[in-house]
Design an enzyme around this catalytic site. Sequence first.
Site, PDB file in Angstrom:
ATOM      1  N   GLY A 275     -47.958  30.305  26.548  1.00 17.89           N
ATOM      2  CA  GLY A 275     -48.756  30.327  25.325  1.00 17.89           C
ATOM      3  C   GLY A 275     -49.700  31.501  25.397  1.00 17.89           C
ATOM      4  N   ARG A 276     -50.636  31.405  26.354  1.00 20.63           N
ATOM      5  CA  ARG A 276     -51.674  32.409  26.515  1.00 20.63           C
ATOM      6  C   ARG A 276     -51.090  33.810  26.726  1.00 20.63           C
ATOM      7  NH1 ARG A 276     -56.584  31.050  28.913  1.00 20.63           N
ATOM      8  NH2 ARG A 276     -55.540  29.253  29.810  1.00 20.63           N
ATOM      9  N   ARG A 312     -64.100  28.345  24.444  1.00 19.80           N
ATOM     10  CA  ARG A 312     -63.746  28.573  25.853  1.00 19.80           C
ATOM     11  C   ARG A 312     -64.942  28.897  26.753  1.00 19.80           C
ATOM     12  NH1 ARG A 312     -60.719  31.837  27.797  1.00 19.80           N
ATOM     13  NH2 ARG A 312     -59.558  30.408  29.113  1.00 19.80           N
ATOM     14  N   TYR A 316     -65.271  26.142  29.624  1.00 18.14           N
ATOM     15  CA  TYR A 316     -64.794  26.525  30.968  1.00 18.14           C
ATOM     16  C   TYR A 316     -65.616  27.654  31.573  1.00 18.14           C
ATOM     17  CZ  TYR A 316     -60.613  24.906  28.379  1.00 18.14           C
ATOM     18  OH  TYR A 316     -59.741  24.247  27.574  1.00 18.14           O
ATOM     19  N   CYS A 352     -76.330  24.237  17.202  1.00 12.35           N
ATOM     20  CA  CYS A 352     -77.452  23.558  17.834  1.00 12.35           C
ATOM     21  C   CYS A 352     -77.056  22.943  19.169  1.00 12.35           C
ATOM     22  CB  CYS A 352     -77.997  22.493  16.892  1.00 12.35           C
ATOM     23  SG  CYS A 352     -78.492  23.234  15.356  1.00 12.35           S
ATOM     24  N   TYR A 381     -56.001  29.814  22.443  1.00 12.09           N
ATOM     25  CA  TYR A 381     -57.007  28.756  22.563  1.00 12.09           C
ATOM     26  C   TYR A 381     -58.332  29.180  21.921  1.00 12.09           C
ATOM     27  CZ  TYR A 381     -53.386  27.365  25.804  1.00 12.09           C
ATOM     28  OH  TYR A 381     -52.175  27.059  26.350  1.00 12.09           O
TER      29      TYR A 381
HETATM   30  N1  LLP Z   1     -46.594  23.900  28.921  1.00 10.38           N
HETATM   31  C1  LLP Z   1     -47.386  22.820  29.140  1.00 10.38           C
HETATM   32  C2  LLP Z   1     -46.773  21.558  29.515  1.00 10.38           C
HETATM   33  C3  LLP Z   1     -48.775  22.952  29.003  1.00 10.38           C
HETATM   34  O1  LLP Z   1     -49.554  21.894  29.226  1.00 10.38           O
HETATM   35  C4  LLP Z   1     -49.347  24.190  28.623  1.00 10.38           C
HETATM   36  C5  LLP Z   1     -50.792  24.342  28.455  1.00 10.38           C
HETATM   37  C6  LLP Z   1     -48.482  25.284  28.421  1.00 10.38           C
HETATM   38  C7  LLP Z   1     -47.113  25.093  28.581  1.00 10.38           C
HETATM   39  C8  LLP Z   1     -48.987  26.640  28.019  1.00 10.38           C
HETATM   40  O2  LLP Z   1     -49.837  27.153  28.983  1.00 10.38           O
HETATM   41  P1  LLP Z   1     -50.261  28.702  28.937  1.00 10.38           P
HETATM   42  O3  LLP Z   1     -49.016  29.540  29.130  1.00 10.38           O
HETATM   43  O4  LLP Z   1     -50.885  28.955  27.637  1.00 10.38           O
HETATM   44  O5  LLP Z   1     -51.220  28.850  30.061  1.00 10.38           O
HETATM   45  N2  LLP Z   1     -57.452  25.389  26.543  1.00 10.38           N
HETATM   46  C9  LLP Z   1     -57.261  25.989  27.851  1.00 10.38           C
HETATM   47  C10 LLP Z   1     -55.804  26.018  28.261  1.00 10.38           C
HETATM   48  C11 LLP Z   1     -55.141  24.661  28.222  1.00 10.38           C
HETATM   49  C12 LLP Z   1     -53.691  24.714  28.543  1.00 10.38           C
HETATM   50  C13 LLP Z   1     -53.016  23.399  28.302  1.00 10.38           C
HETATM   51  N3  LLP Z   1     -51.608  23.391  28.577  1.00 10.38           N
HETATM   52  C14 LLP Z   1     -57.879  27.381  27.840  1.00 10.38           C
HETATM   53  O6  LLP Z   1     -58.434  27.776  26.827  1.00 10.38           O
HETATM   54  O7  LLP Z   1     -57.873  28.053  28.857  1.00 10.38           O
END
Ligand code: LLP
Length: 423
Positions: A275-276, A312, A316, A352, A381
């Site tokens: 995703g990221r 974020r 975090y 706030c 995100y």
């Molecule tokens: N697959 C599964 C099963 C996941 O739980 C996630 C992310 C992904 C793929 C995609 O992960 P990526 O490639 O984006 O790292 N809100 C947090 C990140 C939470 C990720 C949750 N799961 C942030 O802003 O860092």
Amino acid sequence: MDDFRYENGTLKAEGVDLEELARAHGTPLYVYSAATLLDHYRKVRDAFAPLGGWVAYSLKACSNLSILRLLAREGAGFDVVSGGELVRVREAGGSPARTVFAGVGKTDDELELALALGVHHLNVESREELERLDKLAGIHGLVARAALRINPDVDPKTHRYITTGKKENKFGVDLATAREIFAERSCFAHVDLKGVHMHIGSQLTEVAPFKEAVERVVAFADDQRRAGVDLSWLNLGGGFGIWYSDRAARPVLEFAQAAAPFLEGKRYEVIVEPGRFVAGNAGVLLARVIDVKRTAGRRFVIVDAGMTELIRPSLYKSYHRVWPVRSSEDPRALGESEKPGLELADVVGPICESTDFLALDRSLPEVARGDLLCIFSAGAYGFSMSSNYNTRPRPPEVLVEGERARVIRRRETVEDLLGPERV
Ligand code: LLP
């Protein structure tokens, strides 16, 4: 690399001046680069293609329909975690047959929707979920395709809130339980359990934990094959890290190369769910300075975006680079320690809450009311985790393609927020 560049004293997204965009659409404003989105998607696709891999873009990072359409046209598959996300994929013209459905608590309605649309596979997180899926598929006279999520108990060396593959995390099942479930697979007549799934965490900057997890999961899959299971799919999850403050994250090709020795010649269909990596550096958030105040020896730059637009940093303590859009210097060319003579500032939002900050203790040039700031690496995100706290309508999203910019989500209005309450 991305397509946000300083040219002649101003920041541009591809060929579009961000100050002009902010004037046209107001602030706060999310801006994405189509070229960067596609480039990053292609980098993961090409890295994993030699392993028989395909990419299921993880919608939760950024799920705007126009962005999904762009990726669907490029041939991407999708990773969804809710019925709503599955509806988005369908609306954007994505193929359910190239969509995987994950999530630790899928409702019966969501399982039925996935069955009805015919997703590539569901990532099942427990024996209990498998039983439910089997029952529902039976009722509808269908056979559900599924992969079992394994928790390989590997430390991904990332923030503990985005660690998912250690034994204390709620995700998946341990190897011993996974073995039992596969041994009993004939009890689930309406489920074709043909895959294993892993996802150890997000923003992985080191390759070693991913490699260790792949080794464990592939060894498990190989064992199952030897025991007679027709195991076809290996879903290796996402999590590939990106550059926020520095160039620490390893290129995605290194993750693929680390996995290769365990997979070569075994003819698994490999799925990855980034995703990221696709969206993170393809989007920025623009915010205007409302006021600059100095108190108790600190400089506070108060802007019109905050934790409602980008949570974020609050959630975090994430680092996002912040810099004026009008600048003769590209902050990414300078390290944090290479900005001598600049005064420190906290860049904060109008919400706030004391945790409503975008950046703390940053070396920033002099800025004044009305200046436009760019918050970098906000494509993943960012908007997808935004909220309406303090009755703040969410900002618009704009997609840039070359010299062209178009609104892909209009600014919300207070009326949009009040409507559902007029009951
Ligand atoms: N697959 C599964 C099963 C996941 O739980 C996630 C992310 C992904 C793929 C995609 O992960 P990526 O490639 O984006 O790292 N809100 C947090 C990140 C939470 C990720 C949750 N799961 C942030 O802003 O860092």
